[in-house]
Design a protein around this motif. Sequence first.
Motif, PDB file in Angstrom:
ATOM      1  N   SER A 124     -16.522 -10.945   4.960  1.00  7.25           N
ATOM      2  CA  SER A 124     -16.415  -9.780   4.082  1.00  7.25           C
ATOM      3  C   SER A 124     -15.554  -8.687   4.707  1.00  7.25           C
ATOM      4  CB  SER A 124     -17.803  -9.236   3.739  1.00  7.25           C
ATOM      5  OG  SER A 124     -18.444  -8.739   4.892  1.00  7.25           O
ATOM      6  N   ILE A 125     -15.612  -8.554   6.030  1.00  4.06           N
ATOM      7  CA  ILE A 125     -14.751  -7.573   6.705  1.00  4.06           C
ATOM      8  C   ILE A 125     -13.285  -7.983   6.594  1.00  4.06           C
ATOM      9  CG2 ILE A 125     -14.138  -6.604   8.957  1.00  4.06           C
ATOM     10  CD1 ILE A 125     -17.136  -6.646   9.623  1.00  4.06           C
ATOM     11  N   LEU A 126     -13.023  -9.266   6.785  1.00  4.57           N
ATOM     12  CA  LEU A 126     -11.643  -9.749   6.637  1.00  4.57           C
ATOM     13  C   LEU A 126     -11.151  -9.590   5.203  1.00  4.57           C
ATOM     14  CD1 LEU A 126     -11.715 -12.974   8.825  1.00  4.57           C
ATOM     15  CD2 LEU A 126     -10.450 -10.873   9.267  1.00  4.57           C
ATOM     16  N   GLY A 127     -12.011  -9.887   4.248  1.00  7.33           N
ATOM     17  CA  GLY A 127     -11.631  -9.722   2.843  1.00  7.33           C
ATOM     18  C   GLY A 127     -11.378  -8.275   2.481  1.00  7.33           C
ATOM     19  N   ALA A 128     -12.229  -7.383   3.004  1.00 11.63           N
ATOM     20  CA  ALA A 128     -12.048  -5.958   2.732  1.00 11.63           C
ATOM     21  C   ALA A 128     -10.749  -5.441   3.342  1.00 11.63           C
ATOM     22  CB  ALA A 128     -13.231  -5.169   3.273  1.00 11.63           C
ATOM     23  N   GLY A 129     -10.450  -5.889   4.548  1.00 11.26           N
ATOM     24  CA  GLY A 129      -9.199  -5.459   5.193  1.00 11.26           C
ATOM     25  C   GLY A 129      -7.975  -5.952   4.460  1.00 11.26           C
ATOM     26  N   ALA A 130      -8.035  -7.209   4.023  1.00  8.09           N
ATOM     27  CA  ALA A 130      -6.896  -7.769   3.285  1.00  8.09           C
ATOM     28  C   ALA A 130      -6.710  -7.063   1.947  1.00  8.09           C
ATOM     29  CB  ALA A 130      -7.099  -9.260   3.072  1.00  8.09           C
ATOM     30  N   ALA A 131      -7.812  -6.785   1.258  1.00  6.22           N
ATOM     31  CA  ALA A 131      -7.710  -6.096  -0.027  1.00  6.22           C
ATOM     32  C   ALA A 131      -7.206  -4.668   0.146  1.00  6.22           C
ATOM     33  CB  ALA A 131      -9.070  -6.098  -0.719  1.00  6.22           C
ATOM     34  N   THR A 132      -7.645  -4.003   1.200  1.00  5.21           N
ATOM     35  CA  THR A 132      -7.177  -2.635   1.464  1.00  5.21           C
ATOM     36  C   THR A 132      -5.685  -2.622   1.748  1.00  5.21           C
ATOM     37  OG1 THR A 132      -9.342  -2.020   2.331  1.00  5.21           O
ATOM     38  CG2 THR A 132      -7.502  -0.600   2.912  1.00  5.21           C
ATOM     39  N   ALA A 133      -5.237  -3.540   2.584  1.00  8.71           N
ATOM     40  CA  ALA A 133      -3.809  -3.593   2.917  1.00  8.71           C
ATOM     41  C   ALA A 133      -2.967  -3.923   1.687  1.00  8.71           C
ATOM     42  CB  ALA A 133      -3.570  -4.630   4.011  1.00  8.71           C
ATOM     43  N   GLY A 134      -3.434  -4.860   0.892  1.00  7.05           N
ATOM     44  CA  GLY A 134      -2.703  -5.201  -0.325  1.00  7.05           C
ATOM     45  C   GLY A 134      -2.667  -4.060  -1.316  1.00  7.05           C
ATOM     46  N   ALA A 135      -3.787  -3.344  -1.430  1.00  5.97           N
ATOM     47  CA  ALA A 135      -3.833  -2.218  -2.363  1.00  5.97           C
ATOM     48  C   ALA A 135      -2.919  -1.086  -1.912  1.00  5.97           C
ATOM     49  CB  ALA A 135      -5.268  -1.715  -2.511  1.00  5.97           C
ATOM     50  N   ILE A 136      -2.828  -0.862  -0.613  1.00  7.02           N
ATOM     51  CA  ILE A 136      -1.922   0.182  -0.110  1.00  7.02           C
ATOM     52  C   ILE A 136      -0.482  -0.158  -0.477  1.00  7.02           C
ATOM     53  CG2 ILE A 136      -0.917   1.172   1.985  1.00  7.02           C
ATOM     54  CD1 ILE A 136      -3.707   1.153   3.199  1.00  7.02           C
ATOM     55  N   GLY A 137      -0.091  -1.394  -0.267  1.00  7.03           N
ATOM     56  CA  GLY A 137       1.272  -1.799  -0.610  1.00  7.03           C
ATOM     57  C   GLY A 137       1.552  -1.703  -2.099  1.00  7.03           C
ATOM     58  N   LEU A 138       0.598  -2.163  -2.904  1.00  2.68           N
ATOM     59  CA  LEU A 138       0.779  -2.122  -4.358  1.00  2.68           C
ATOM     60  C   LEU A 138       0.815  -0.688  -4.878  1.00  2.68           C
ATOM     61  CD1 LEU A 138       0.901  -3.679  -7.071  1.00  2.68           C
ATOM     62  CD2 LEU A 138      -1.592  -3.494  -7.125  1.00  2.68           C
ATOM     63  N   LEU A 139      -0.144   0.126  -4.456  1.00  2.00           N
ATOM     64  CA  LEU A 139      -0.192   1.509  -4.941  1.00  2.00           C
ATOM     65  C   LEU A 139       0.992   2.323  -4.444  1.00  2.00           C
ATOM     66  CD1 LEU A 139      -4.007   2.197  -4.564  1.00  2.00           C
ATOM     67  CD2 LEU A 139      -2.726   1.919  -6.683  1.00  2.00           C
ATOM     68  N   ASN A 140       1.516   1.989  -3.277  1.00  2.00           N
ATOM     69  CA  ASN A 140       2.696   2.680  -2.771  1.00  2.00           C
ATOM     70  C   ASN A 140       3.901   2.425  -3.673  1.00  2.00           C
ATOM     71  OD1 ASN A 140       4.173   4.264  -0.959  1.00  2.00           O
ATOM     72  ND2 ASN A 140       4.843   2.460   0.164  1.00  2.00           N
ATOM     73  N   GLN A 141       3.976   1.221  -4.243  1.00  3.54           N
ATOM     74  CA  GLN A 141       5.073   0.925  -5.159  1.00  3.54           C
ATOM     75  C   GLN A 141       4.828   1.515  -6.549  1.00  3.54           C
ATOM     76  OE1 GLN A 141       5.615  -3.287  -5.195  1.00  3.54           O
ATOM     77  NE2 GLN A 141       6.522  -3.341  -3.163  1.00  3.54           N
ATOM     78  N   ILE A 142       3.573   1.508  -6.987  1.00  7.81           N
ATOM     79  CA  ILE A 142       3.264   1.984  -8.335  1.00  7.81           C
ATOM     80  C   ILE A 142       3.369   3.505  -8.427  1.00  7.81           C
ATOM     81  CG2 ILE A 142       1.409   2.227 -10.035  1.00  7.81           C
ATOM     82  CD1 ILE A 142       0.470  -0.545  -9.240  1.00  7.81           C
ATOM     83  N   ILE A 143       2.762   4.192  -7.465  1.00  6.68           N
ATOM     84  CA  ILE A 143       2.764   5.656  -7.480  1.00  6.68           C
ATOM     85  C   ILE A 143       4.033   6.120  -6.796  1.00  6.68           C
ATOM     86  CG2 ILE A 143       1.519   7.749  -6.833  1.00  6.68           C
ATOM     87  CD1 ILE A 143      -1.018   6.026  -6.753  1.00  6.68           C
ATOM     88  N   SER A 144       5.034   6.398  -7.580  1.00  5.96           N
ATOM     89  CA  SER A 144       6.358   6.701  -7.057  1.00  5.96           C
ATOM     90  C   SER A 144       6.389   8.077  -6.420  1.00  5.96           C
ATOM     91  CB  SER A 144       7.380   6.637  -8.190  1.00  5.96           C
ATOM     92  OG  SER A 144       8.650   6.983  -7.716  1.00  5.96           O
TER      93      SER A 144
END
Length: 72
Positions: free
Chosen positions: A44-64
């Motif tokens: 669950s810690i690995l999953g949370a870290g992966a989801a956090t990292a992916g969300a940062i990358g995605l939101l960085n592109q979406i929120i211009s």
Amino acid sequence: MTRPVHSTSPLLTVRAALILGLSLITGAAAGVLTYWVTGSVAGSILGAGAATAGAIGLLNQIISNTTNDNGD
């Protein structure tokens, strides 16, 4: 004794705080759901870290960071 000069600029921009907050919420939800399904804390810690990292990358592109003032 002189007083230290305080900066008036914020520590984080609103954009950075929004991206960080939303990605942490996403990571926490992914971690809880992963633990609920697998029962593994490490997974669950690995999953949370992966989801956090992916969300940062995605939101960085979406929120211009740029604005279009010319109406295009």
